[in-house]
Write a protein that holds these residues in place. Sequence first.
Motif, PDB file in Angstrom:
ATOM      1  N   GLY A 157      36.505  -8.331   0.393  1.00 32.40           N
ATOM      2  CA  GLY A 157      36.285  -7.111   0.364  1.00 32.40           C
ATOM      3  C   GLY A 157      34.788  -6.798   0.123  1.00 32.40           C
ATOM      4  O   GLY A 157      34.375  -5.384   0.016  1.00 32.40           O
ATOM      5  N   LYS A 158      33.830  -7.369   0.121  1.00 27.47           N
ATOM      6  CA  LYS A 158      32.320  -7.449  -0.079  1.00 27.47           C
ATOM      7  C   LYS A 158      31.705  -8.313   0.994  1.00 27.47           C
ATOM      8  O   LYS A 158      32.062  -9.519   1.405  1.00 27.47           O
ATOM      9  CB  LYS A 158      32.011  -7.956  -1.400  1.00 27.47           C
ATOM     10  N   ASN A 183      40.809   0.469  -2.550  1.00 25.61           N
ATOM     11  CA  ASN A 183      41.761  -0.129  -2.338  1.00 25.61           C
ATOM     12  C   ASN A 183      41.351  -1.832  -3.066  1.00 25.61           C
ATOM     13  O   ASN A 183      41.503  -2.701  -2.362  1.00 25.61           O
ATOM     14  CB  ASN A 183      41.857  -0.321  -0.869  1.00 25.61           C
ATOM     15  N   PRO A 184      41.309  -1.773  -4.327  1.00 28.09           N
ATOM     16  CA  PRO A 184      41.022  -3.008  -4.842  1.00 28.09           C
ATOM     17  C   PRO A 184      42.251  -3.866  -4.677  1.00 28.09           C
ATOM     18  O   PRO A 184      43.288  -3.511  -4.680  1.00 28.09           O
ATOM     19  CB  PRO A 184      41.107  -2.855  -6.299  1.00 28.09           C
ATOM     20  N   VAL A 185      41.994  -5.266  -4.410  1.00 31.19           N
ATOM     21  CA  VAL A 185      43.007  -6.378  -4.089  1.00 31.19           C
ATOM     22  C   VAL A 185      43.813  -6.885  -5.479  1.00 31.19           C
ATOM     23  O   VAL A 185      42.776  -7.317  -6.167  1.00 31.19           O
ATOM     24  CB  VAL A 185      42.374  -7.298  -3.272  1.00 31.19           C
ATOM     25  N   TYR A 197      35.530   1.369   0.863  1.00 28.24           N
ATOM     26  CA  TYR A 197      36.992   0.987   1.193  1.00 28.24           C
ATOM     27  C   TYR A 197      37.574   0.190  -0.082  1.00 28.24           C
ATOM     28  O   TYR A 197      38.678   0.236  -0.647  1.00 28.24           O
ATOM     29  CB  TYR A 197      37.262   0.417   2.405  1.00 28.24           C
ATOM     30  N   SER A 198      36.811  -0.788  -0.391  1.00 27.97           N
ATOM     31  CA  SER A 198      37.145  -1.721  -1.564  1.00 27.97           C
ATOM     32  C   SER A 198      37.325  -1.038  -2.873  1.00 27.97           C
ATOM     33  O   SER A 198      38.160  -1.484  -3.787  1.00 27.97           O
ATOM     34  CB  SER A 198      36.181  -2.995  -1.662  1.00 27.97           C
ATOM     35  N   GLY A 234      40.376  -8.468  -7.570  1.00 29.24           N
ATOM     36  CA  GLY A 234      38.794  -8.454  -6.926  1.00 29.24           C
ATOM     37  C   GLY A 234      38.765 -10.100  -6.272  1.00 29.24           C
ATOM     38  O   GLY A 234      39.468 -10.956  -6.630  1.00 29.24           O
ATOM     39  N   GLN A 238      32.399 -11.388   5.348  1.00 34.92           N
ATOM     40  CA  GLN A 238      32.802 -10.652   4.322  1.00 34.92           C
ATOM     41  C   GLN A 238      33.953 -11.466   3.638  1.00 34.92           C
ATOM     42  O   GLN A 238      34.555 -12.110   4.155  1.00 34.92           O
ATOM     43  CB  GLN A 238      33.521  -9.411   4.557  1.00 34.92           C
ATOM     44  N   LEU A 266      32.620  -0.612   3.795  1.00 32.97           N
ATOM     45  CA  LEU A 266      33.422  -1.813   3.094  1.00 32.97           C
ATOM     46  C   LEU A 266      33.448  -1.547   1.578  1.00 32.97           C
ATOM     47  O   LEU A 266      34.396  -1.623   1.114  1.00 32.97           O
ATOM     48  CB  LEU A 266      32.939  -3.025   3.564  1.00 32.97           C
ATOM     49  N   ASP A 267      32.213  -1.128   0.906  1.00 32.87           N
ATOM     50  CA  ASP A 267      32.222  -0.886  -0.419  1.00 32.87           C
ATOM     51  C   ASP A 267      33.229   0.246  -0.688  1.00 32.87           C
ATOM     52  O   ASP A 267      33.782   0.504  -1.899  1.00 32.87           O
ATOM     53  CB  ASP A 267      30.650  -0.439  -0.582  1.00 32.87           C
ATOM     54  N   ARG A 301      43.977  -8.439   5.922  1.00 39.98           N
ATOM     55  CA  ARG A 301      43.882  -7.700   4.813  1.00 39.98           C
ATOM     56  C   ARG A 301      43.449  -6.333   5.189  1.00 39.98           C
ATOM     57  O   ARG A 301      43.773  -5.215   4.539  1.00 39.98           O
ATOM     58  CB  ARG A 301      42.906  -8.296   4.071  1.00 39.98           C
TER      59      ARG A 301
END
Length: 522
Positions: A305-306, A43-45, A39-40, A72, A302, A36-37, A457
């Motif tokens: 994204g964290k 791919n920041p939101v 991916y985030s 974020g 989560q 997930l780290d 998401r």
Amino acid sequence: MKIKRYLIFFGLTLTCITSSAQNDSTGFLTKAFKALDNYSAKNPVEKVYLQLDRTYYMPGDTLWFKAYVTAGAKHVPSGLSNVLNIVLAGDKNNVAQMIKLPVIGGLTWGNIALPDTLVAGSYRVIAYTNWMRNAGPDYFFSRDIRIIKPGQLLPVASRQVRRDSIKKTDGQADIRFFPESGSLVDGIRSRVAFKAIASNGLGIDVTGIVTDDAGQQVAVFKSEHLGMGIFYLTPQPGKTYKASVTFADGSQCVVNLPAAAARGFVMNINNTDSAAIRVTVTASSSILNDPGQFGEVNLVAQSGGKIYYAARSKVTPAPLVALIPKSKFPGGIVQFTLFSADGEPLNERLAFTEPDDRLRLSLSPGQKTTYTSRQKVNISLGALDSSRKPVTGSFSVSVVNESVLNDDADAGANILSHLLLASDLKGYIEKPGYYFSDNGDARNDLDILMLTQGYRRFEWKKILAGGEAPVKYAPERSLTISGHVKTPGGKPVAKAKVSLLSSQGGFMMIDTMTDQDGRFVF
């Protein structure tokens, strides 16, 4: 502020450590953190909110707005995109106007001059960055407005027909059922949510009863808010269930409930406590008698994204219970997912945590209560944090004639409802501002919304498998004008001179050359 992340082992004994790698015998939780780290990071939101001056206009009016672009889980001003696209779309999604604005420090503002020839009707203001196109239009900012004819009276506040209704119903009311955490399981008492919508795509009140295949009544239900509600059901082995529904308009229907699984888990979340979320996981008797691959489970929560909470436990006859302080999570939607020991997603449930940093805003127009025409009015804006200490920030205030206002302040969309709720959910949310009001039922109704609305998401399976969709749209760092130069026959013209001249605001001219494929960019 640095937020610690926790790995918890839950069951009869609770142990808390702050590293995702310690005592992780299966390696799954470590893998989940890293996946997930990764991916985030890639791919920041990014999210956009537009503060409009109002929602009703006449042809020839000017639509004013201020835009906030955040990134974020903490919704800080975005440094990713420097360009914002704003579209005024008609009832059939045809583009009436489109503008691009530079974004500095996550902020921009401007206006759209509405032509005198603009046809009265429903329109939509849409805002997005190029980077947001990777997530899809479901996550764009979108706000409905109305263009009314000169002299036309404002319509009374009403629930308008939705063009993007939850489900096309072909003129019929419709109802859908959502077992908590995904599925019904034989022998386990489960919460079942439902959502009923009218033919216009908006919530409609319903009542009903649930019967088994022998005709025995096992539950009754009634909608609580905008067609949504819950009831409890303990499915029995070999039984099937159906709901007999009566809609507010008198129409009726019979709907089969989702079939219960003989083997599985039910994850229940109690979010009524202001300080903690209670998660209860119950296994079916078939799993307790023959655990197989389900002898151990992992729980991961989560947000943005964290991962803020992770737990592992052996499956026991007693339900597995975790009491998680809400202070661990940022404000907004938290996604709870139950995994098998080898990382197979089993159940999912959304919960909402209140932000602990909401501002207290106040407006003061001074001591005068009446003013003459064109007399200057001084208005003071006050901003305090949750501990009532002054804060600095960027704010927007719209000043309009109240005769052109027709919003329900408690129900209309606002910056909280968009950034913390609507921007993370697919589908239309009716009256989103209501869930952030002081109404005593709002928190309970918000939890029901979490049971009936999908969070998409990302998908855990794809993230854990390392599969990443290619990035199609890069962040725009500057405003550009580009194109092709071709011969009448369509052949690209290389090394052609192209000039850009200003049409207003003073004389300006820039030259460039096309490349080997006839392309140019300013």
